[in-house]
Write a protein that holds these residues in place. Structure first.
Motif, PDB file in Angstrom:
ATOM      1  N   MET A 137      18.197  67.977 -37.922  1.00  0.00           N
ATOM      2  CA  MET A 137      19.157  67.925 -38.742  1.00  0.00           C
ATOM      3  C   MET A 137      18.548  67.877 -40.130  1.00  0.00           C
ATOM      4  O   MET A 137      17.893  66.744 -40.588  1.00  0.00           O
ATOM      5  N   PHE A 142      24.662  69.071 -44.585  1.00  0.00           N
ATOM      6  CA  PHE A 142      24.109  68.816 -43.186  1.00  0.00           C
ATOM      7  C   PHE A 142      24.037  70.318 -42.540  1.00  0.00           C
ATOM      8  O   PHE A 142      24.849  70.889 -42.490  1.00  0.00           O
ATOM      9  N   VAL A 160      16.447  61.149 -39.455  1.00  0.00           N
ATOM     10  CA  VAL A 160      17.098  61.914 -40.568  1.00  0.00           C
ATOM     11  C   VAL A 160      15.992  61.255 -41.861  1.00  0.00           C
ATOM     12  O   VAL A 160      15.876  60.267 -41.633  1.00  0.00           O
ATOM     13  N   THR A 177      25.273  61.973 -38.630  1.00  0.00           N
ATOM     14  CA  THR A 177      24.394  62.632 -37.642  1.00  0.00           C
ATOM     15  C   THR A 177      24.260  61.742 -36.488  1.00  0.00           C
ATOM     16  O   THR A 177      23.882  62.495 -35.301  1.00  0.00           O
TER      17      THR A 177
END
Length: 208
Positions: free
Chosen positions: A127, A142, A153, A174
Motif C-alpha cells: 500500500m 491510499f 506502511v 491499512t
C-alpha cells in the motif's frame, strides 16, 4: 530461496554510509539502474544517487509511458535498481501497475536489491500511503503500491512533516502490523522483508 533486499530512505540521496556499504555488497560491483523523473537539472543531480556506491557503471532511465526493447534489456541486466524521489503520484503512475513495475518485481524476487528515496520508497510496499503534505488534494491518499513488502506502511520526511498522526491513521486504515516513519537523511534496510538495519532517525510503530 533467494534473499530479497529493499532499501528505503526518508528523503533525497545520497545513501547513508553503512547502507551504501550494504547495497554495494549486494550488487558486488555490478551495474546499477537509476529510475528518475526527467526535469531541469536532473543530469547534475543524478550522481548523488550512486555516491558512495561501489558499482561498475550506472544506467540512468528517465520514466515515461513506453520503453524500447533495448532499454528494458539493459535494465534487466543491472545488479541493483535505485528509484528516485520527487512527485510520488507521478512515480506511482509510471511504475506501479505497468510493465516496468512487473519487471522490478521480477528482479526483486530474483535477489536484485532495490532502493527507493522518498517517493521511490513510498511506492515499494503493498500500500502506497501519500501524505497530505505530498499531494495537491492536501489529504492522505491510499493507493496500490508495487507490493515488494506487505504488512508495512512507510512515512517519509517523518520528523520534518510531523507525520506521527498520519502514520497512525495509515496503520489503522491499512491494518498493517507495523508503520515505519523515516526522517530525512535516514534510511532502512529490509532483508527478506524484515527490518535488519537503519541509519538516522526512524520511528517504529506497531498496530494496536
Amino acid at each position: 530461496m533467494v534473499a530479497t533486499h529493499l532499501f528505503m530512505f526518508g528523503s533525497s540521496p545520497p545513501f547513508n554510509e553503512q547502507l551504501a556499504l550494504k547495497f554495494s555488497q549486494c550488487i558486488n560491483g555490478g551495474k546499477i539502474a537509476v529510475l528518475y523523473l526527467d526535469r531541469e537539472g536532473a543530469e547534475i543531480y543524478l550522481p548523488k544517487y550512486w555516491k558512495g556506491i561501489n558499482s561498475s557503471s550506472s544506467y540512468c532511465m528517465a520514466l515515461k509511458e513506453k520503453y524500447g526493447r533495448d532499454e528494458l534489456k539493459t535494465l534487466k541486466s543491472c545488479q541493483g535498481v535505485i528509484i528516485g524521489g520527487g512527485h510520488t503520484e507521478a512515480y506511482r503512475s509510471f511504475i506501479v501497475e505497468t510493465e516496468l513495475g512487473s519487471i522490478l518485481k521480477e528482479l526483486y524476487y530474483e535477489g536484485i536489491p532495490i532502493a527507493g528515496f522518498s517517493a521511490g520508497a513510498l511506492i515499494c510496499p503493498e500500500m502506497c500511503v501519500i501524505s497530505p503534505n505530498d499531494n495537491e488534494e492536501g489529504s492522505q491518499l491510499f493507493q496500490r503500491g508495487m507490493g515488494l513488502v506487505d504488512d508495512i506502511v512507510i512515512s517519509a520526511h517523518y520528523l520534518e512533516w510531523n507525520e506521527e498522526a498520519n502514520l497512525e491513521k495509515a496503520i489503522e486504515r491499512t491494518k498493517a502490523s507495523i508503520g515505519i516513519g523515516i526522517a530525512e537523511n535516514a534510511g532502512i534496510y529490509l532483508l527478506n522483508n524484515k527490518l535488519t538495519s537503519a541509519e538516522g532517525y526512524i520511528h517504529i510503530q506497531y498496530s494496536a
